[in-house]
Each structure stands twice: as structure tokens, then as C-alpha cells.
Write a protein that holds these residues in place. Structure first.
Motif, PDB file in Angstrom:
ATOM      1  N   VAL A   1       0.879  -1.158   0.000  1.00 57.59           N
ATOM      2  CA  VAL A   1       0.000   0.000   0.000  1.00 57.59           C
ATOM      3  C   VAL A   1       0.918   1.210   0.000  1.00 57.59           C
ATOM      4  CG1 VAL A   1      -1.732   1.306   1.299  1.00 57.59           C
ATOM      5  CG2 VAL A   1      -1.861  -1.189   1.206  1.00 57.59           C
ATOM      6  N   VAL A   2       0.751   2.081  -0.977  1.00 52.29           N
ATOM      7  CA  VAL A   2       1.655   3.225  -1.134  1.00 52.29           C
ATOM      8  C   VAL A   2       0.875   4.534  -1.160  1.00 52.29           C
ATOM      9  CG1 VAL A   2       3.380   1.878  -2.399  1.00 52.29           C
ATOM     10  CG2 VAL A   2       1.612   3.097  -3.659  1.00 52.29           C
TER      11      VAL A   2
ATOM     12  N   PHE B   1      -3.091   3.924  -2.378  1.00 47.69           N
ATOM     13  CA  PHE B   1      -3.707   2.774  -3.032  1.00 47.69           C
ATOM     14  C   PHE B   1      -2.868   1.528  -2.812  1.00 47.69           C
ATOM     15  CE2 PHE B   1      -1.086   5.198  -5.891  1.00 47.69           C
ATOM     16  CZ  PHE B   1      -0.217   4.250  -6.401  1.00 47.69           C
ATOM     17  N   ALA B   2      -3.502   0.386  -3.026  1.00 48.71           N
ATOM     18  CA  ALA B   2      -2.821  -0.901  -2.925  1.00 48.71           C
ATOM     19  C   ALA B   2      -2.395  -1.314  -4.326  1.00 48.71           C
ATOM     20  CB  ALA B   2      -3.758  -1.955  -2.331  1.00 48.71           C
ATOM     21  N   ILE B   3      -1.117  -1.605  -4.491  1.00 54.27           N
ATOM     22  CA  ILE B   3      -0.603  -2.033  -5.791  1.00 54.27           C
ATOM     23  C   ILE B   3      -1.084  -3.458  -6.059  1.00 54.27           C
ATOM     24  CG2 ILE B   3       1.466  -2.555  -7.151  1.00 54.27           C
ATOM     25  CD1 ILE B   3       2.911  -0.368  -5.592  1.00 54.27           C
ATOM     26  N   GLY B   4      -1.686  -3.647  -7.214  1.00 60.25           N
ATOM     27  CA  GLY B   4      -2.143  -4.973  -7.608  1.00 60.25           C
ATOM     28  C   GLY B   4      -3.642  -5.178  -7.485  1.00 60.25           C
TER      29      GLY B   4
ATOM     30  N   TRP C   1      -1.814   4.840 -11.460  1.00 58.40           N
ATOM     31  CA  TRP C   1      -0.895   5.149 -10.361  1.00 58.40           C
ATOM     32  C   TRP C   1      -0.107   3.921  -9.940  1.00 58.40           C
ATOM     33  CZ3 TRP C   1       0.060   9.825 -10.728  1.00 58.40           C
ATOM     34  CH2 TRP C   1      -0.931  10.768 -10.989  1.00 58.40           C
ATOM     35  N   GLU C   2      -0.718   2.739 -10.042  1.00 60.31           N
ATOM     36  CA  GLU C   2       0.012   1.510  -9.722  1.00 60.31           C
ATOM     37  C   GLU C   2       1.211   1.363 -10.650  1.00 60.31           C
ATOM     38  OE1 GLU C   2      -2.409  -2.046  -9.419  1.00 60.31           O
ATOM     39  OE2 GLU C   2      -4.059  -0.859  -8.612  1.00 60.31           O
ATOM     40  N   GLU C   3       0.996   1.606 -11.932  1.00 62.46           N
ATOM     41  CA  GLU C   3       2.069   1.479 -12.907  1.00 62.46           C
ATOM     42  C   GLU C   3       3.169   2.515 -12.653  1.00 62.46           C
ATOM     43  OE1 GLU C   3       1.995   1.498 -17.617  1.00 62.46           O
ATOM     44  OE2 GLU C   3       0.838  -0.160 -16.788  1.00 62.46           O
ATOM     45  N   VAL C   4       2.766   3.687 -12.188  1.00 64.16           N
ATOM     46  CA  VAL C   4       3.740   4.737 -11.869  1.00 64.16           C
ATOM     47  C   VAL C   4       4.574   4.337 -10.652  1.00 64.16           C
ATOM     48  CG1 VAL C   4       3.961   7.104 -10.989  1.00 64.16           C
ATOM     49  CG2 VAL C   4       2.399   6.626 -12.881  1.00 64.16           C
ATOM     50  N   ALA C   5       3.936   3.784  -9.606  1.00 61.17           N
ATOM     51  CA  ALA C   5       4.602   3.538  -8.324  1.00 61.17           C
ATOM     52  C   ALA C   5       5.502   2.308  -8.299  1.00 61.17           C
ATOM     53  CB  ALA C   5       3.556   3.415  -7.223  1.00 61.17           C
ATOM     54  N   VAL C   6       5.189   1.295  -9.094  1.00 55.84           N
ATOM     55  CA  VAL C   6       5.991   0.063  -9.047  1.00 55.84           C
ATOM     56  C   VAL C   6       7.447   0.383  -9.358  1.00 55.84           C
ATOM     57  CG1 VAL C   6       6.407  -2.154 -10.198  1.00 55.84           C
ATOM     58  CG2 VAL C   6       4.100  -1.512  -9.543  1.00 55.84           C
ATOM     59  N   GLY C   7       8.323  -0.058  -8.475  1.00 55.77           N
ATOM     60  CA  GLY C   7       9.760   0.157  -8.657  1.00 55.77           C
ATOM     61  C   GLY C   7      10.287   1.432  -8.016  1.00 55.77           C
ATOM     62  N   MET C   8       9.387   2.312  -7.552  1.00 54.71           N
ATOM     63  CA  MET C   8       9.847   3.530  -6.879  1.00 54.71           C
ATOM     64  C   MET C   8      10.248   3.202  -5.442  1.00 54.71           C
ATOM     65  SD  MET C   8       7.234   6.560  -8.087  1.00 54.71           S
ATOM     66  CE  MET C   8       8.234   7.909  -7.447  1.00 54.71           C
ATOM     67  N   ARG C   9      11.088   4.047  -4.870  1.00 55.98           N
ATOM     68  CA  ARG C   9      11.497   3.940  -3.470  1.00 55.98           C
ATOM     69  C   ARG C   9      11.002   5.184  -2.733  1.00 55.98           C
ATOM     70  NH1 ARG C   9      15.829   0.126  -3.353  1.00 55.98           N
ATOM     71  NH2 ARG C   9      16.555  -0.356  -5.443  1.00 55.98           N
TER      72      ARG C   9
ATOM     73  N   ILE D   1       5.523   3.453   1.878  1.00 53.18           N
ATOM     74  CA  ILE D   1       5.240   2.075   1.461  1.00 53.18           C
ATOM     75  C   ILE D   1       4.840   1.336   2.729  1.00 53.18           C
ATOM     76  CG2 ILE D   1       6.136  -0.091   0.528  1.00 53.18           C
ATOM     77  CD1 ILE D   1       8.276   1.494  -0.955  1.00 53.18           C
ATOM     78  N   GLU D   2       3.648   0.756   2.732  1.00 49.42           N
ATOM     79  CA  GLU D   2       3.167  -0.042   3.860  1.00 49.42           C
ATOM     80  C   GLU D   2       3.055  -1.485   3.408  1.00 49.42           C
ATOM     81  OE1 GLU D   2       2.525   1.031   6.934  1.00 49.42           O
ATOM     82  OE2 GLU D   2       2.848   3.151   6.481  1.00 49.42           O
ATOM     83  N   SER D   3       3.444  -2.378   4.288  1.00 53.36           N
ATOM     84  CA  SER D   3       3.240  -3.796   4.005  1.00 53.36           C
ATOM     85  C   SER D   3       2.821  -4.443   5.312  1.00 53.36           C
ATOM     86  CB  SER D   3       4.511  -4.424   3.429  1.00 53.36           C
ATOM     87  OG  SER D   3       5.587  -4.213   4.298  1.00 53.36           O
ATOM     88  N   GLY D   4       2.705  -5.723   5.354  1.00 60.15           N
ATOM     89  CA  GLY D   4       2.320  -6.403   6.579  1.00 60.15           C
ATOM     90  C   GLY D   4       0.835  -6.295   6.841  1.00 60.15           C
ATOM     91  N   VAL D   5       0.460  -6.113   8.124  1.00 60.78           N
ATOM     92  CA  VAL D   5      -0.941  -6.134   8.534  1.00 60.78           C
ATOM     93  C   VAL D   5      -1.734  -5.011   7.876  1.00 60.78           C
ATOM     94  CG1 VAL D   5      -2.513  -5.936  10.501  1.00 60.78           C
ATOM     95  CG2 VAL D   5      -0.419  -7.242  10.719  1.00 60.78           C
ATOM     96  N   THR D   6      -1.167  -3.805   7.811  1.00 61.81           N
ATOM     97  CA  THR D   6      -1.889  -2.682   7.214  1.00 61.81           C
ATOM     98  C   THR D   6      -2.197  -2.976   5.751  1.00 61.81           C
ATOM     99  OG1 THR D   6      -0.759  -1.154   8.683  1.00 61.81           O
ATOM    100  CG2 THR D   6      -1.831  -0.202   6.766  1.00 61.81           C
ATOM    101  N   ALA D   7      -1.194  -3.432   5.007  1.00 58.84           N
ATOM    102  CA  ALA D   7      -1.410  -3.734   3.590  1.00 58.84           C
ATOM    103  C   ALA D   7      -2.401  -4.878   3.426  1.00 58.84           C
ATOM    104  CB  ALA D   7      -0.087  -4.075   2.921  1.00 58.84           C
ATOM    105  N   LEU D   8      -2.314  -5.888   4.285  1.00 54.51           N
ATOM    106  CA  LEU D   8      -3.246  -7.019   4.226  1.00 54.51           C
ATOM    107  C   LEU D   8      -4.671  -6.539   4.468  1.00 54.51           C
ATOM    108  CD1 LEU D   8      -3.809 -10.071   4.136  1.00 54.51           C
ATOM    109  CD2 LEU D   8      -3.405 -10.107   6.597  1.00 54.51           C
ATOM    110  N   ALA D   9      -4.867  -5.657   5.450  1.00 52.67           N
ATOM    111  CA  ALA D   9      -6.203  -5.154   5.767  1.00 52.67           C
ATOM    112  C   ALA D   9      -6.768  -4.329   4.611  1.00 52.67           C
ATOM    113  CB  ALA D   9      -6.159  -4.323   7.044  1.00 52.67           C
ATOM    114  N   VAL D  10      -5.937  -3.529   3.959  1.00 56.23           N
ATOM    115  CA  VAL D  10      -6.408  -2.719   2.831  1.00 56.23           C
ATOM    116  C   VAL D  10      -6.739  -3.619   1.649  1.00 56.23           C
ATOM    117  CG1 VAL D  10      -5.752  -0.974   1.131  1.00 56.23           C
ATOM    118  CG2 VAL D  10      -5.235  -0.620   3.542  1.00 56.23           C
TER     119      VAL D  10
END
Length: 170
Positions: free
Chosen positions: A30-31, A55-58, A65-73, A114-123
């Protein structure tokens, strides 16, 4: 020296201005992307002032925006050109951003989080709405629910089992 842009599958043209740090955003994350936009021609009357999009990528809800964000840091900045021929155009609340026909849109984007883990799973699962005011409370409720599930599955000490048995027989 000409500026070098890469072209994505959706027809967007990307150029990294600044790389940023940390790991790269990928599917499942989630970014939050901060962006501003204008017309490449410089024509008046169309612009997007600095706004953020979370938004959540995927998930496909924000395909451009997903296409823009993939690969960014995090902290990375990218220039994005959206030509009229691109299959991915920015969408907001079911309507395309109103750029005149035949105009190329230009966005300056920065990856903020960039969020991952529980937050990303919940979104991703739909338990949390992206950008929701209630998100922190929902996350606490989700965490408590998961803890209860884990606790219920653990073996109980012998005295607790006896105490439960005594209560039932009384």
C-alpha cells in the motif's frame, strides 16, 4: 542531451528524477504518492495541484498510479507523461480527469510511504478503506481480533481447564 523516458505496458512514459531510498514498491504494498499535474503544451485551464493518492498495488483500482509507483522507493521522484494514446489515463471517482482531447498530461510524482504487513493485508482484503479516518481504529480492532484467534488456539493450563470444569458442574 535528450531526456530518457521508459515506456510502460499501459503507454505511460516514465523518467526517474530522484531514486529515493529503501526497498522498491511492489505488488501487494500500500503506497502513498504525492503528485501535481499540468498539460505538456503549457495550455492554461488544466492542472492538478499537489494531491496525494493512497492505493494498494495490484488491486487494479488505480491502474495508472500503480504502474507509476511500481519500482519507486520512498522519497523517489518521477516525471510521468500520459500521451493521448496511453491506455491508462488518470481516473478519479469514475471520471477521467478532464484534459482536452489530444493533449499530453505531465505529472511530477513523489513516493511518500510504502506499507506492508498487517496494514497492507487489511487494505487489500477490504477490511480497511484506503485513506479512511477510521483506519487506525479498524487496525486496532483487527489486531485484537487476530490476538483472540491466536489465544483461543493455544493449549490452556491445567488449572484453567479444571476451573472451567468446576464452573460447569456447579
Amino acid at each position: 542531451m535528450p531526456l530518457v523516458f521508459s515506456t510502460t505496458a499501459g503507454g505511460l512514459r516514465l523518467r526517474d528524477v530522484e531514486t529515493g531510498g529503501g526497498r522498491e514498491a511492489a505488488a501487494g504494498d500500500v503506497v502513498r504518492v504525492l503528485f501535481s499535474g499540468s498539460l505538456l503544451s503549457g495550455a492554461e485551464g488544466w492542472s492538478v495541484s499537489e494531491r496525494g493518492e493512497t492505493f494498494a498495488i495490484g488491486r487494479g483500482n488505480s491502474a495508472m498510479w500503480e504502474e507509476v509507483a511500481v519500482g519507486m522507493r520512498v522519497g523517489g521522484r518521477r516525471t510521468v507523461l500520459v500521451p493521448p494514446s496511453a491506455s491508462l489515463r488518470p481516473i478519479k471517482k469514475g471520471r477521467a480527469l478532464l484534459a482536452p482531447p489530444g493533449e499530453t498530461m505531465r505529472f511530477e510524482c513523489e513516493l511518500q510511504t510504502i506499507e506492508s504487513g498487517v496494514t497492507a493485508l487489511a487494505v487489500r482484503s477490504g477490511l480497511l478503506g484506503v485513506g479512511s479516518v477510521a483506519a487506525p481504529l479498524a487496525l486496532i480492532a483487527l489486531t485484537n481480533w487476530l490476538c483472540c484467534l491466536l489465544w483461543a488456539g493455544l493449549p490452556q493450563p491445567a488449572d484453567a481447564a479444571e476451573a472451567r470444569g468446576q464452573r460447569r458442574s456447579n
